[in-house]
Design an enzyme around this catalytic site. Structure first.
Site: not given
Length: 739
Positions: A86, A222, A650
């Protein structure tokens, strides 16, 4: 625990405390004094110098800020970068077309020539940091207004940044901590030639979609991979075919031994923003006014985007990144409302402020701190309705691409119109390039619907004092903006790339000033930015009082937080692999990991969120996990730790006690969504991709073993097999039989 430069509170801050080791986002330069002993007890095997060093290579040299909003890590001697899917989403979408849809189908470069360069992508290396609190605070005094204080501080910041950037070689950033009570400067080096190496298909990289976002258990790959390039001398350089892969000062070895409950886990990264000093009335404002408007406005924009994204891959690629970003915060803010309400966080904060107020009104403290809580509460009371209004408007700004076009190009076009012929000739190519980039992410029918829907929501729900021109249009059209917006965009200079280019060829001040779309956008933004004298004074008083609240909480010992709020500077957090209570949705004995089998159990053919490639189904059926299988025989996908992270983390590396990569942080859990305001040691978890799953997707699923071969793998030792003893053959002799 934390280094305090205010002599008044130094003695208090050096007293040992009982802060849990898994809470806190710590500065690397203070690790040896504040955290190293605790970390060693939990399993750290590195020295503080091996984590953060100015003169020698250390862990910090392998950690980068990725494109300003995420974290990434260097995992090979040739500058290979690992981050979340992402985080790379925008770049992957930009490089994709309907014919070559890397976002949907995945991509792996066969060699370095196949690595793809997005238009704008950079990584930022952390060089060093230092304390400049004494210097900054020496230029301000209590008699200054907040505006005067800010001006004096900014002037001193400019000097510090100039003194440390070495003629532009480095980027220097001075940041405020503890609500303006401390200041540190950070030195960085940016590399702008960053290329896509590979990404799994979206069905793996975004498995679970919005449904599973912020939830546990998770089963998602991810991650995405890039490479940093430099000139032949290893210096930052603009994109060139002559650039070479960066040879980093340090890169992370990759450990494929797996993790178990209570293993040490350390995360380094760039957490974006926490607000753990936020007053009770600020939490109430967010829960009751600001966040509900944010959620409703975000959902309105998402619904309009989704309608067009479902029409085909071309439109889906245009809005994929904006939709994903909007959806992420939409669910986050709803989770914040639920968690802050459920755990009565405002009530906890109010109790703390009541203790503080009693301390603040003692004779020796009253002059400085006596009105702090009252001033803060009055400010929030004054701005509650405004916060709701502003959040509806902000979601309009964020989801409407044409709003961005008008805001971004309006002033430059005004300057262009007033300029002479020579200046226009110089400006035109830059403006044309900007227009081309902006309209890559726009589809006019969708933009009409997004803007009309957001305006209708704004004028019917925002309350407060509405933007006058928007209100007038709403009143004249029974608050249905569809026809008006469609007509305004069709007639607008800003309605298409062709119309803006035509305007550049024949500029007209009258046409610009009377453009209906431009007038509406200016009305909205002017209203959003307007500040009455009463509001300006309230903000001034609030700023001073908030700073004194934090200072007073620290001086009095009533405040228990010993680390600064996150603000996109490099931090370290440490804890352990740690499960959540058993979950019937996760068929494992210890609920700290998920498996490929549990992912396949969620599989729904042709579902946008839960579809899987046929190859994954086949490989799960045959248990084709190769060297990445766990000792239990399954393939582990995601696992939990109790590290303290937030947005911006992240893509952060999860490291074992030796500084080896064991996973990739990508999310938090919905139960602890209040974590940006208050840390819950029982519930707060970090959700990570197991590095073995990352490598399995690359090598086994994607047949890109050459990428794995770049890395330094730490594998389980090969069991020693004792040599077989030679077995003497028994010689059987036959007895002679007498005749």
């Amino acid at each position: 625990m934390k280094k305090i430069i205010l002599s008044l509170i130094a003695a208090i801050m050096l007293v040992p405390t009982t802060v849990k080791a898994d809470e806190g986002m710590w500065f690397l330069m203070f690790i040896e004094r504040l955290n190293h002993r605790d970390m060693q007890k939990m399993g750290l095997q590195l020295t503080a110098e091996e984590i953060y060093s100015i003169n020698n290579h250390s862990l910090k040299d392998a950690i980068v800020q990725f494109n300003g909003g995420c974290t990434a890590e260097i995992i090979s001697k040739d500058g290979l970068v690992l981050t979340n899917h992402h985080c790379g989403y925008d770049a992957i979408a930009e490089l994709s077309t309907a014919e070559k849809n890397y976002l949907k189908n995945g991509y792996w470069a066969a060699d370095k020539k196949g690595e793809l360069k997005p238009s704008s992508l950079y990584v930022r290396f952390f060089v060093r940091m230092d304390d400049c609190s004494k210097r900054i605070l020496s230029v301000v005094n209590d008699a200054m207004s907040e505006a005067e204080r800010e001006k004096a501080i900014n002037q001193e910041i400019a000097k510090i940044e100039k003194e440390n950037n070495e003629g532009g070689k480095y980027v220097v950033s001075v940041k405020s901590f503890f609500q303006g009570n401390e200041y540190y400067y950070f030195v960085y080096q940016d590399y702008k030639d960053v290329r896509l190496v590979g990404t799994p298909p979206e069905s793996l990289g975004k498995f679970g979609g919005d449904t599973d976002n912020w939830e546990w258990p998770r089963q998602t790959a991810d991650f995405s991979m890039f490479r940093v390039y430099a000139d032949k001398d290893g210096n930052p350089a603009e994109y060139s075919e002559n650039n070479v892969p960066l040879q980093p000062k340090h890169y992370l070895p990759v450990n494929i031994n797996g993790v178990k409950e209570n293993d040490f886990a350390m995360i380094l990264g760039y957490p974006g923003r926490t607000n753990r000093w936020m007053p009770a009335s600020g939490i109430d404002q967010n829960v009751k006014f600001a966040y509900p408007a944010w959620v409703e406005g975000a959902k309105t924009g998402m619904d309009q985007m989704k309608k067009y994204m479902d029409m085909g891959d071309d439109l889906r690629l245009i809005y994929a990144s904006k939709y994903a970003s909007t959806a992420n915060y939409w669910k986050n803010r709803q989770g914040m409302i639920d968690a802050l309400t459920k755990f009565q966080t405002a009530k906890t904060k109010a109790a703390q402020e009541e203790k503080f107020n009693a301390w603040a009104n003692k004779p020796e403290n009253k002059e400085k701190y006596g009105t702090v809580v009252e001033t803060i509460n009055n400010y929030y009371k004054m701005t509650n309705e405004k916060s709701r209004h502003d959040n509806y408007m902000m979601q309009l700004f964020r989801t409407s691409g044409l709003f961005g076009v008008c805001r971004g190009l309006g002033k430059p076009l005004d300057v262009y119109t007033k300029a002479g012929e020579a200046q226009r000739k110089e400006m035109a190519p830059k403006l044309q390039e900007a227009v081309k980039e902006m309209f890559k992410e726009l589809y006019i029918p969708a933009e009409k619907d997004i803007l009309a829907a957001q305006l209708q929501l704004y004028v019917t729900k925002a309350g407060y004092a509405l933007a006058p021109y928007a209100k007038k249009i709403g009143d004249e059209n029974a608050n249905d903006f569809s026809a008006y917006i469609s007509k305004a965009i069709d007639a607008s200079i800003f309605g298409s790339e062709e119309k803006i280019n035509a305007f550049l060829n024949n500029p007209s001040q009258d046409a610009l000033d009377n453009d209906e779309l431009y007038k509406l956008v200016n009305d909205l933004f002017t209203h959003y930015s307007a500040k009455s004298p009463e509001l300006a004074k309230a903000q001034n008083d609030f700023g001073a009082s908030y700073r004194k609240l934090v200072e007073g909480l620290r001086v009095s010992g009533i405040g228990t937080i010993k680390y600064p709020d996150a603000n996109s500077t490099l931090r370290l957090t440490y804890g352990k692999v740690r499960s959540l209570p058993a979950d019937k949705r996760n068929p494992v004995s210890i609920n700290n990991y998920t498996t490929l089998s549990s992912q396949v159990a969620k599989y729904k053919k042709d579902d946008a969120e839960f579809d899987l490639p046929t190859k994954v189904l086949d490989m799960e059926k045959s248990k084709d996990y190769g060297r990445y299988a766990d000792k239990d025989g399954s393939l582990h996908l995601n696992f939990l730790t109790d590290n303290d992270i937030t947005g911006g983390n992240s893509g952060s590396p999860v490291l074992n006690g030796k500084g080896e990569l064991i996973g990739l942080a990508f999310d938090g859990n919905i139960e602890a969504m209040a974590g940006d305001v208050i840390f819950d040691s029982n519930l707060q978890r970090t959700i990570n991709v197991d590095i073995r799953y990352v490598l399995w997707v690359i090598e086994k699923f994607s047949n890109a073993k050459h990428i794995v071969d770049e890395m330094t793998l730490v594998a389980p030792p090969t069991p020693k097999v004792a040599p077989k003893k030679a077995v003497k053959k028994k010689v059987v002799t036959k007895k002679k039989v007498k005749a």
